[in-house]
Design an enzyme around this catalytic site. Structure first.
Site, PDB file in Angstrom:
ATOM      1  N   CYS A   1       0.835  -1.200   0.000  1.00 45.89           N
ATOM      2  CA  CYS A   1       0.000   0.000   0.000  1.00 45.89           C
ATOM      3  C   CYS A   1       0.875   1.257   0.000  1.00 45.89           C
ATOM      4  O   CYS A   1       1.322   1.708   1.053  1.00 45.89           O
ATOM      5  CB  CYS A   1      -0.943  -0.008   1.208  1.00 45.89           C
ATOM      6  SG  CYS A   1      -2.094   1.382   1.193  1.00 45.89           S
TER       7      CYS A   1
ATOM      8  N   CYS B   1      -0.597   4.220   1.912  1.00 47.36           N
ATOM      9  CA  CYS B   1      -0.519   4.083   3.372  1.00 47.36           C
ATOM     10  C   CYS B   1       0.904   4.272   3.874  1.00 47.36           C
ATOM     11  O   CYS B   1       1.133   4.925   4.877  1.00 47.36           O
ATOM     12  CB  CYS B   1      -0.957   2.685   3.808  1.00 47.36           C
ATOM     13  SG  CYS B   1      -2.411   2.079   2.984  1.00 47.36           S
ATOM     14  N   ASP B   2       1.860   3.667   3.195  1.00 48.83           N
ATOM     15  CA  ASP B   2       3.205   3.554   3.753  1.00 48.83           C
ATOM     16  C   ASP B   2       4.237   4.489   3.122  1.00 48.83           C
ATOM     17  O   ASP B   2       5.317   4.690   3.685  1.00 48.83           O
ATOM     18  CB  ASP B   2       3.717   2.106   3.588  1.00 48.83           C
ATOM     19  CG  ASP B   2       2.843   1.102   4.338  1.00 48.83           C
ATOM     20  OD1 ASP B   2       2.200   1.514   5.316  1.00 48.83           O
ATOM     21  OD2 ASP B   2       2.816  -0.082   3.938  1.00 48.83           O
TER      22      ASP B   2
HETATM   23  C1  LIG Z   1      -0.136  -3.509   4.569  1.00 47.21           C
HETATM   24  C2  LIG Z   1      -1.302  -2.564   4.586  1.00 47.21           C
HETATM   25  C3  LIG Z   1      -1.165  -1.331   5.196  1.00 47.21           C
HETATM   26  C4  LIG Z   1      -2.245  -0.448   5.241  1.00 47.21           C
HETATM   27  N1  LIG Z   1      -2.068   0.758   5.847  1.00 47.21           N
HETATM   28  C5  LIG Z   1      -3.102   1.634   5.891  1.00 47.21           C
HETATM   29  C6  LIG Z   1      -2.946   2.912   6.518  1.00 47.21           C
HETATM   30  O1  LIG Z   1      -1.875   3.263   7.014  1.00 47.21           O
HETATM   31  N2  LIG Z   1      -4.033   3.733   6.541  1.00 47.21           N
HETATM   32  C7  LIG Z   1      -5.231   3.399   5.965  1.00 47.21           C
HETATM   33  O2  LIG Z   1      -6.188   4.169   6.039  1.00 47.21           O
HETATM   34  N3  LIG Z   1      -5.392   2.200   5.351  1.00 47.21           N
HETATM   35  C8  LIG Z   1      -4.358   1.327   5.298  1.00 47.21           C
HETATM   36  N4  LIG Z   1      -4.505   0.132   4.649  1.00 47.21           N
HETATM   37  C9  LIG Z   1      -5.799  -0.167   4.019  1.00 47.21           C
HETATM   38  C10 LIG Z   1      -6.802  -0.578   5.104  1.00 47.21           C
HETATM   39  O3  LIG Z   1      -6.212  -1.574   5.916  1.00 47.21           O
HETATM   40  C11 LIG Z   1      -8.085  -1.098   4.476  1.00 47.21           C
HETATM   41  O4  LIG Z   1      -8.623  -0.126   3.619  1.00 47.21           O
HETATM   42  C12 LIG Z   1      -9.118  -1.418   5.555  1.00 47.21           C
HETATM   43  O5  LIG Z   1      -8.588  -2.307   6.515  1.00 47.21           O
HETATM   44  C13 LIG Z   1     -10.364  -2.040   4.944  1.00 47.21           C
HETATM   45  O6  LIG Z   1     -11.206  -2.329   5.983  1.00 47.21           O
HETATM   46  P1  LIG Z   1     -12.432  -3.326   5.854  1.00 47.21           P
HETATM   47  O7  LIG Z   1     -13.253  -3.053   7.062  1.00 47.21           O
HETATM   48  O8  LIG Z   1     -13.073  -3.217   4.538  1.00 47.21           O
HETATM   49  O9  LIG Z   1     -11.894  -4.807   5.976  1.00 47.21           O
HETATM   50  P2  LIG Z   1     -10.487  -5.529   6.155  1.00 47.21           P
HETATM   51  O10 LIG Z   1      -9.537  -4.711   6.926  1.00 47.21           O
HETATM   52  O11 LIG Z   1     -10.085  -6.018   4.819  1.00 47.21           O
HETATM   53  O12 LIG Z   1     -10.919  -6.757   7.093  1.00 47.21           O
HETATM   54  C14 LIG Z   1     -11.881  -7.675   6.767  1.00 47.21           C
HETATM   55  C15 LIG Z   1     -11.732  -8.860   7.679  1.00 47.21           C
HETATM   56  O13 LIG Z   1     -12.958  -9.602   7.671  1.00 47.21           O
HETATM   57  C16 LIG Z   1     -12.691 -10.928   8.037  1.00 47.21           C
HETATM   58  N5  LIG Z   1     -13.369 -11.850   7.123  1.00 47.21           N
HETATM   59  C17 LIG Z   1     -13.124 -12.062   5.803  1.00 47.21           C
HETATM   60  N6  LIG Z   1     -13.923 -13.050   5.339  1.00 47.21           N
HETATM   61  C18 LIG Z   1     -14.681 -13.465   6.386  1.00 47.21           C
HETATM   62  C19 LIG Z   1     -15.681 -14.463   6.550  1.00 47.21           C
HETATM   63  N7  LIG Z   1     -16.070 -15.253   5.535  1.00 47.21           N
HETATM   64  N8  LIG Z   1     -16.243 -14.643   7.771  1.00 47.21           N
HETATM   65  C20 LIG Z   1     -15.873 -13.844   8.824  1.00 47.21           C
HETATM   66  N9  LIG Z   1     -14.919 -12.884   8.717  1.00 47.21           N
HETATM   67  C21 LIG Z   1     -14.337 -12.706   7.528  1.00 47.21           C
HETATM   68  C22 LIG Z   1     -11.193 -11.167   7.948  1.00 47.21           C
HETATM   69  O14 LIG Z   1     -10.656 -11.259   9.258  1.00 47.21           O
HETATM   70  C23 LIG Z   1     -10.696  -9.915   7.248  1.00 47.21           C
HETATM   71  O15 LIG Z   1      -9.403  -9.609   7.654  1.00 47.21           O
HETATM   72  C24 LIG Z   1      -3.468  -0.796   4.620  1.00 47.21           C
HETATM   73  C25 LIG Z   1      -3.612  -2.035   4.004  1.00 47.21           C
HETATM   74  C26 LIG Z   1      -2.544  -2.926   3.981  1.00 47.21           C
HETATM   75  C27 LIG Z   1      -2.706  -4.270   3.328  1.00 47.21           C
END
Ligand SMILES: Cc1cc2nc3c(=O)[nH]c(=O)nc-3n(C[C@H](O)[C@H](O)[C@H](O)COP(=O)(O)OP(=O)(O)OC[C@H]3O[C@@H](n4cnc5c(N)ncnc54)[C@H](O)[C@@H]3O)c2cc1C
Length: 317
Positions: free
Chosen positions: A138, A141-142
């Site tokens: 990302c 992000c980083d």
């Molecule tokens: C390395 C990295 C660094 C990042 N740094 C930043 C940053 O500094 N700032 C920023 O704003 N964003 C950052 N991001 C982006 C940010 O993490 C995402 O935009 C955000 O986490 C998305 O949130 P979400 O709620 O959609 O779900 P996610 O964070 O994608 O989490 C969803 C979770 O749901 C669960 N899940 C999946 N399938 C199922 C299922 N079938 N049953 C039950 N549970 C399930 C899993 O545990 C999964 O991890 C980064 C991303 C990455 C990969």
């Protein structure tokens, strides 16, 4: 079988924000936070400093932020089950949700299962190697981290995101190399031209990264020409994967309409999916912004929409 007004599937910023709003509205939500399906707590569990989430002027570690999200949801009596949802039945109402050990029914459902960044299997780039020590998925992000300042940076990919990330990184790196395994970018014409014409971006055509090396953090990458197989080691301060994300939608088994790239289709500006009473929030429906704050914002929208929908159906007072 247990019956709830609202079940939330997922555990990132979107799911927990939805839970906080729903719990405070007395919807008594049940969250399936996942077990094997990614890290419970979501993508931020895999990162270190989060410096762009408002409210934390000194920054906060990703896992610490997610522990706080979860604790805030639990404080308002959200039930959290550490299980994966393996199937849903959206063909009749109430909806049925099947998880590893339990199953439950729900009047309304929020899908917030996020997306998984595609990571390439490159020597030196994995967990316990240089992942998060100069290797990232990302750039937005980083990229601003001191680690990357005034160093040659490498981005792998050839689509719009790769071009955008390469251009973004020119603010920090001394030069940005876009490593693409073909001789033509997949990106839209405008993005491709922007990257190709940028004075600080150089495209390494027909090339792949085969190795990452360094001491504490990334110090070099080895670039291989896919045709001649010749290799060259280059100084590097960072390596960014921009090879796309896979939205976590397998358990839906085709019951919600998806975009052509497999993200859940929502009515623009809402979290409404193709099935009434089912809402989608966070990265599972967002291939554009993909940030914690936007995921949290759409989690809030989904909870408020679910509450309004339940009320309009006469399912809550
Ligand atoms: C390395 C990295 C660094 C990042 N740094 C930043 C940053 O500094 N700032 C920023 O704003 N964003 C950052 N991001 C982006 C940010 O993490 C995402 O935009 C955000 O986490 C998305 O949130 P979400 O709620 O959609 O779900 P996610 O964070 O994608 O989490 C969803 C979770 O749901 C669960 N899940 C999946 N399938 C199922 C299922 N079938 N049953 C039950 N549970 C399930 C899993 O545990 C999964 O991890 C980064 C991303 C990455 C990969």
């Amino acid at each position: 079988m247990e019956k709830r007004k609202l079940i939330i599937v997922g555990s990132g910023p979107a799911a927990y924000t939805a839970a906080i709003y729903a719990a405070r509205a007395n919807l008594n939500p049940l969250v399936y936070e996942g077990f094997f399906s990614g890290t419970a707590g979501g993508q931020l569990m895999t990162t270190t400093d989060v410096e762009n989430y408002p409210g934390f002027p000194e920054g906060i570690m990703g896992p610490d932020l997610m522990i706080r999200f979860r604790a805030q949801a639990v404080r308002f009596h959200t039930t959290v089950l550490t299980e994966d949802v393996t199937a849903v039945d959206l063909s009749s109402h109430p909806f049925k949700v099947t998880a590893n050990k339990t199953s439950a029914e729900a009047d309304a459902l929020i899908i917030a299962t996020g997306a998984t960044a595609k990571r390439l299997d490159i020597e030196g780039a994995g967990d316990g190697e240089f992942w998060q020590k100069g290797v990232s998925a990302c750039a937005v992000c980083d990229g601003a981290a001191p680690l990357f300042r005034n160093k040659p940076l490498f981005v792998i990919g050839g689509g719009d995101s790769a071009c955008e990330e390469a251009i973004f990184l020119t603010k920090f790196g001394s030069k940005v190399f876009l490593v693409h395994r073909r001789d033509k970018l997949r990106a839209s014409k405008i993005m491709a031209e922007r990257a190709m014409n940028h004075p600080k971006v150089e495209i390494l055509w027909d090339s792949v990264v085969t190795k990452v090396e360094g001491s504490d953090v990334v110090g070099s990458v080895t670039i291989q020409n896919v045709h001649t197989k010749s290799e060259e080691k280059r100084e590097a301060g960072g390596l960014f994967f921009a090879t796309g994300f896979i939205p976590n939608v397998g358990f839906l088994n085709g019951q919600l309409e998806l975009e052509s790239n497999n993200y859940i289709k929502v009515t623009p500006g809402t979290t409404n999916t193709s099935v009434e009473g089912v809402f989608a929030a966070g990265d599972v429906q967002d291939h554009e912004w993909r940030q914690a704050v936007t995921a949290a914002g759409s989690g809030c929208m989904a909870a408020l929409s679910a509450e309004r929908w339940l009320s309009a159906q006469g399912l809550i007072e």
